[in-house]
Motif scaffolding. Structure first.
Motif, short mmCIF file in Angstrom:
data_model
loop_
_atom_site.label_atom_id
_atom_site.label_comp_id
_atom_site.label_asym_id
_atom_site.label_seq_id
_atom_site.Cartn_x
_atom_site.Cartn_y
_atom_site.Cartn_z
N LEU A 300 -95.59 16.63 -51.24
CA LEU A 300 -95.32 16.37 -52.66
C LEU A 300 -96.59 15.33 -53.15
O LEU A 300 -96.79 14.73 -52.19
CB LEU A 300 -94.09 15.71 -52.74
N PRO A 301 -96.85 15.26 -54.22
CA PRO A 301 -98.14 14.53 -54.34
C PRO A 301 -97.72 13.09 -54.95
O PRO A 301 -98.51 12.15 -55.10
CB PRO A 301 -98.75 15.11 -55.65
N ALA A 302 -96.37 12.82 -54.90
CA ALA A 302 -95.88 11.55 -55.15
C ALA A 302 -94.78 10.92 -54.23
O ALA A 302 -94.15 11.89 -53.71
CB ALA A 302 -95.44 11.50 -56.92
N PRO A 303 -94.31 9.81 -54.22
CA PRO A 303 -93.04 9.38 -53.36
C PRO A 303 -92.03 10.10 -53.97
O PRO A 303 -91.82 10.50 -55.04
CB PRO A 303 -93.24 7.82 -53.64
N LEU A 304 -91.00 10.45 -52.90
CA LEU A 304 -89.96 11.23 -53.35
C LEU A 304 -88.90 10.60 -54.27
O LEU A 304 -88.33 11.51 -54.95
CB LEU A 304 -88.98 11.28 -51.90
N ASP A 305 -89.03 9.47 -54.40
CA ASP A 305 -88.11 8.90 -55.35
C ASP A 305 -88.86 8.98 -56.97
O ASP A 305 -88.11 8.53 -57.99
CB ASP A 305 -87.75 7.07 -55.42
N GLN A 306 -89.69 9.58 -57.03
CA GLN A 306 -90.31 9.82 -58.36
C GLN A 306 -89.96 11.49 -58.83
O GLN A 306 -90.33 11.74 -59.88
CB GLN A 306 -92.01 10.02 -58.27
N TYR A 307 -88.91 11.98 -58.11
CA TYR A 307 -88.37 13.45 -58.54
C TYR A 307 -86.95 13.33 -58.69
O TYR A 307 -86.33 12.34 -58.04
CB TYR A 307 -88.85 14.38 -57.26
N ASP A 308 -86.34 14.51 -59.41
CA ASP A 308 -85.13 14.62 -59.33
C ASP A 308 -84.71 15.82 -58.40
O ASP A 308 -85.59 16.75 -58.33
CB ASP A 308 -84.56 15.14 -60.60
N HIS A 309 -83.87 15.72 -57.34
CA HIS A 309 -83.75 16.65 -56.16
C HIS A 309 -82.35 17.42 -56.36
O HIS A 309 -81.43 16.88 -56.63
CB HIS A 309 -83.65 15.88 -54.87
N TYR A 310 -82.40 18.93 -56.20
CA TYR A 310 -81.47 19.49 -56.06
C TYR A 310 -81.64 20.45 -54.66
O TYR A 310 -82.68 20.75 -54.48
CB TYR A 310 -81.55 20.45 -57.19
N PHE A 311 -80.37 20.65 -54.23
CA PHE A 311 -80.62 21.46 -52.86
C PHE A 311 -79.23 22.09 -52.53
O PHE A 311 -78.16 21.55 -53.02
CB PHE A 311 -80.96 20.47 -51.69
N ALA A 312 -79.51 23.23 -51.87
CA ALA A 312 -78.21 23.97 -51.57
C ALA A 312 -78.64 24.88 -50.52
O ALA A 312 -79.61 25.34 -50.18
CB ALA A 312 -77.93 25.02 -52.80
N GLY A 313 -77.45 25.12 -49.34
CA GLY A 313 -78.05 25.82 -48.15
C GLY A 313 -76.86 25.72 -47.32
O GLY A 313 -75.66 25.18 -47.54
N PRO A 314 -77.11 25.80 -46.08
CA PRO A 314 -76.33 25.83 -44.71
C PRO A 314 -75.79 24.35 -44.69
O PRO A 314 -76.83 23.48 -44.81
CB PRO A 314 -77.04 26.38 -43.60
N PRO A 315 -74.70 23.90 -44.23
CA PRO A 315 -74.44 22.42 -44.22
C PRO A 315 -75.45 21.65 -43.26
O PRO A 315 -75.93 20.52 -43.75
CB PRO A 315 -73.03 22.60 -43.56
N PRO A 316 -75.95 22.16 -42.14
CA PRO A 316 -76.99 21.31 -41.49
C PRO A 316 -78.26 21.01 -42.10
O PRO A 316 -78.87 20.06 -42.19
CB PRO A 316 -77.41 22.21 -40.31
N MET A 317 -78.78 21.90 -43.05
CA MET A 317 -79.67 21.68 -43.87
C MET A 317 -79.54 20.64 -44.91
O MET A 317 -80.29 19.78 -45.17
CB MET A 317 -80.30 23.12 -44.59
N VAL A 318 -78.25 21.05 -45.50
CA VAL A 318 -78.00 19.91 -46.80
C VAL A 318 -77.75 18.64 -45.89
O VAL A 318 -78.24 17.54 -46.65
CB VAL A 318 -76.46 20.34 -47.15
N GLU A 319 -77.30 18.34 -44.86
CA GLU A 319 -77.22 17.13 -44.15
C GLU A 319 -78.64 16.60 -44.05
O GLU A 319 -78.85 15.33 -43.97
CB GLU A 319 -76.43 16.89 -42.91
N ALA A 320 -79.48 17.43 -43.62
CA ALA A 320 -80.80 16.77 -43.20
C ALA A 320 -81.44 16.57 -44.37
O ALA A 320 -82.46 15.60 -44.47
CB ALA A 320 -81.69 18.08 -42.39
N VAL A 321 -81.39 17.34 -45.43
CA VAL A 321 -82.09 16.83 -46.88
C VAL A 321 -81.60 15.42 -47.47
O VAL A 321 -82.09 14.36 -47.72
CB VAL A 321 -82.03 18.09 -47.84
N GLN A 322 -80.11 15.38 -47.28
CA GLN A 322 -79.61 14.05 -47.45
C GLN A 322 -80.05 12.82 -46.52
O GLN A 322 -80.48 11.76 -47.27
CB GLN A 322 -77.98 14.12 -47.25
#
Length: 342
Positions: A300-322
């Protein structure tokens, strides 16, 4: 021949201690769905017994528990009298204790049960199909929400997210992964051919697209592709210039056929990044090797707090993204959107 007709049973009255009362009509399947249809902001996430978000205490009355072993409650919670609203069917008027959510700024779309017909089905990968259902009336939902399907011959409902946008034609598109040993998905793959009927109940879910000005990050793993495609399509349907950074996590090259799903999206506003977690060494792959969340910050070209984030998938992936967003990069909670399925 008698002129008498059998009268329907009167609705049950459910009183939330210190809060509103609502009615549960005859034939309603669970306490949670009766509350949501009545507009009561009962807390929930998965709606099928896995997450525990809809837990409550029964103060007065009688309910039957549909799935006594539901993993959303620990044995300690059960001993303390906790119950799951999504697995409770009241048998009489009840009084319950639950901490309701704050009412949303906009009234949610009430879920409703619909008898749907399969009007289309196609293969996306060796283990994922898209099912297109036709139901009466308009398909009312927000991009990123899910519905409950009742697979033929299977006890209980299963949650699947819509991949399309709301529409007046009454079309509901679902991308479903066939899970080895999964009774629900196996039943859908075996029975849902064009012309078949299935009960659909929705919409549900909090991980839906919000209006805003920030660019959007979508992270999808497996059949999480469906709701993230819906969110991306929702962004593109807006009048504004928001862009979508789409991160797609797959296992092997055999699944890369899902990239065809992006062909109709505006490439000037959607950038797709693909990761393979276990690429086949016998096939070429020049992209990212590893887990999808590892790609997000570097790409990403900007810090992560400059975006709105949406995610869906297996529980381990969701936990890692959180963990990545909220702990490592301190992204504000209001910019993180997902539904928890366990």
């Amino acid at each position: 021949m008698s002129g008498e007709t059998s009268a329907s049973a009167p609705p049950l009255r459910i009183q939330v201690e210190g809060g509103p009362a609502f009615e549960m009509a005859e034939g309603e399947d669970t306490l949670l769905r009766a509350a949501l249809r009545a507009g009561v902001p009962w807390p929930y996430e998965c709606s099928v017994g896995g997450c525990g978000a809809c837990r409550y205490e029964l103060v007065e009355g009688e309910v039957v528990t549909l799935w006594p072993e539901a993993p959303g409650l620990s044995e300690r919670e059960r001993r303390r009298g906790k119950r799951l609203a999504c697995q409770s069917r009241p048998l009489q008027d009840c009084r319950v204790r639950v901490r309701l959510e704050a009412p949303p700024e906009e009234a949610p779309i009430p879920p409703r049960p619909l008898q749907a017909t399969v009007v289309g089905r196609r293969s996306i990968t060796p283990d994922m199909d898209e099912f297109v259902l036709q139901a009466p009336g308009s398909a009312l939902f927000l991009p990123g929400q899910y519905a409950l399907l009742h697979p033929p011959g299977v006890v209980g409902a299963r949650a699947y997210s819509m991949a399309n946008l709301p529409n007046a034609e009454g079309r509901w598109h679902f991308i479903v992964r066939r899970v080895p040993g999964g009774a629900g998905s196996q039943a859908l793959f075996a029975a849902l051919h064009p012309g078949a009927s299935v009960l659909l109940d929705g919409p549900y879910g909090h991980g839906h697209l919000r209006a805003g000005e920030r660019d959007v990050v979508c992270v999808a793993g497996g059949s999480g592709l469906g709701p993230m495609l819906s969110v991306a399509r929702g962004v593109l349907a807006e009048a504004g210039p928001r862009r979508v950074h789409f991160f797609l996590g797959l296992r092997q090259q055999a699944e890369l056929g899902v990239l065809r799903e992006f062909e109709g999206l505006d490439p000037a506003r959607v950038q797709v990044h693909t990761a393979l977690s276990a690429p086949d060494p016998g096939q070429p792959w020049a992209g990212h090797r590893g887990f999808v969340h590892e790609m997000i910050a570097p790409a990403l070209p900007a810090p992560l707090d400059q975006y709105d984030h949406y995610f869906a998938g297996p529980p381990p992936m969701v936990e890692a993204v959180q963990q990545l967003l909220m702990v490592q990069h301190r992204v504000p909670f209001g910019q993180v959107h997902f539904d928890r399925f366990v």
